[in-house]
Design a protein around this motif. Sequence first.
Motif, mmCIF file in Angstrom:
data_model
loop_
_atom_site.group_PDB
_atom_site.id
_atom_site.type_symbol
_atom_site.label_atom_id
_atom_site.label_comp_id
_atom_site.label_asym_id
_atom_site.label_seq_id
_atom_site.Cartn_x
_atom_site.Cartn_y
_atom_site.Cartn_z
ATOM 1 N N MET A 6 57.953 29.400 32.937
ATOM 2 C CA MET A 6 57.273 29.136 34.201
ATOM 3 C C MET A 6 55.781 29.464 34.103
ATOM 4 S SD MET A 6 59.811 30.101 37.332
ATOM 5 C CE MET A 6 60.265 31.728 36.780
ATOM 6 N N HIS A 7 55.452 30.500 33.328
ATOM 7 C CA HIS A 7 54.054 30.872 33.148
ATOM 8 C C HIS A 7 53.292 29.732 32.473
ATOM 9 C CE1 HIS A 7 50.672 33.579 32.690
ATOM 10 N NE2 HIS A 7 50.599 33.254 31.406
ATOM 11 N N MET A 8 53.898 29.126 31.479
ATOM 12 C CA MET A 8 53.262 27.997 30.800
ATOM 13 C C MET A 8 53.144 26.796 31.740
ATOM 14 S SD MET A 8 52.496 29.240 27.988
ATOM 15 C CE MET A 8 52.223 28.107 26.670
ATOM 16 N N GLN A 9 54.172 26.548 32.529
ATOM 17 C CA GLN A 9 54.130 25.431 33.477
ATOM 18 C C GLN A 9 53.062 25.661 34.542
ATOM 19 O OE1 GLN A 9 58.090 25.078 35.032
ATOM 20 N NE2 GLN A 9 58.840 23.946 33.260
ATOM 21 N N ARG A 10 52.912 26.902 34.960
ATOM 22 C CA ARG A 10 51.904 27.218 35.956
ATOM 23 C C ARG A 10 50.505 27.009 35.383
ATOM 24 N NH1 ARG A 10 51.348 33.096 38.670
ATOM 25 N NH2 ARG A 10 50.346 33.493 36.688
ATOM 26 N N GLY A 11 50.346 27.322 34.112
ATOM 27 C CA GLY A 11 49.058 27.136 33.465
ATOM 28 C C GLY A 11 48.678 25.669 33.329
ATOM 29 N N GLU A 48 49.750 23.424 35.403
ATOM 30 C CA GLU A 48 49.904 22.890 36.762
ATOM 31 C C GLU A 48 51.107 21.967 36.911
ATOM 32 O OE1 GLU A 48 46.171 21.285 38.039
ATOM 33 O OE2 GLU A 48 45.124 23.173 37.681
ATOM 34 N N ARG A 49 52.178 22.289 36.230
ATOM 35 C CA ARG A 49 53.417 21.514 36.346
ATOM 36 C C ARG A 49 54.508 22.251 37.101
ATOM 37 N NH1 ARG A 49 54.227 18.651 30.486
ATOM 38 N NH2 ARG A 49 52.323 17.426 30.562
ATOM 39 N N LEU A 50 54.249 23.470 37.482
ATOM 40 C CA LEU A 50 55.243 24.268 38.195
ATOM 41 C C LEU A 50 55.271 23.826 39.651
ATOM 42 C CD1 LEU A 50 57.282 26.581 38.029
ATOM 43 C CD2 LEU A 50 55.430 28.140 38.573
#
Length: 75
Positions: free
Chosen positions: A36-41, A43-45
């Motif tokens: 989730m941290h990578m997705q948030r980075g 902007e896909r979360l």
Amino acid sequence: QRIEMTNEAKAALLRSKSATELTDELVELRKEGCKMHMQRGTERLANTARFKQSLRKATRIKTVLNETKKSKASA
């Protein structure tokens, strides 16, 4: 209607599990949190609240694990 558990009920549910189950769940939460941290980075979360919920659940598990360690040490 949405029924949510109280923090005490969540902790009681975790206390009923064994240490190995809690550790396994913590490992899965860490993997999910990293993803989730990578997705948030990037902007896909989609659901950003899940990130905070995941962190809180991991903290709750760590607390229960530490409580069980302390109770075994004092016994």
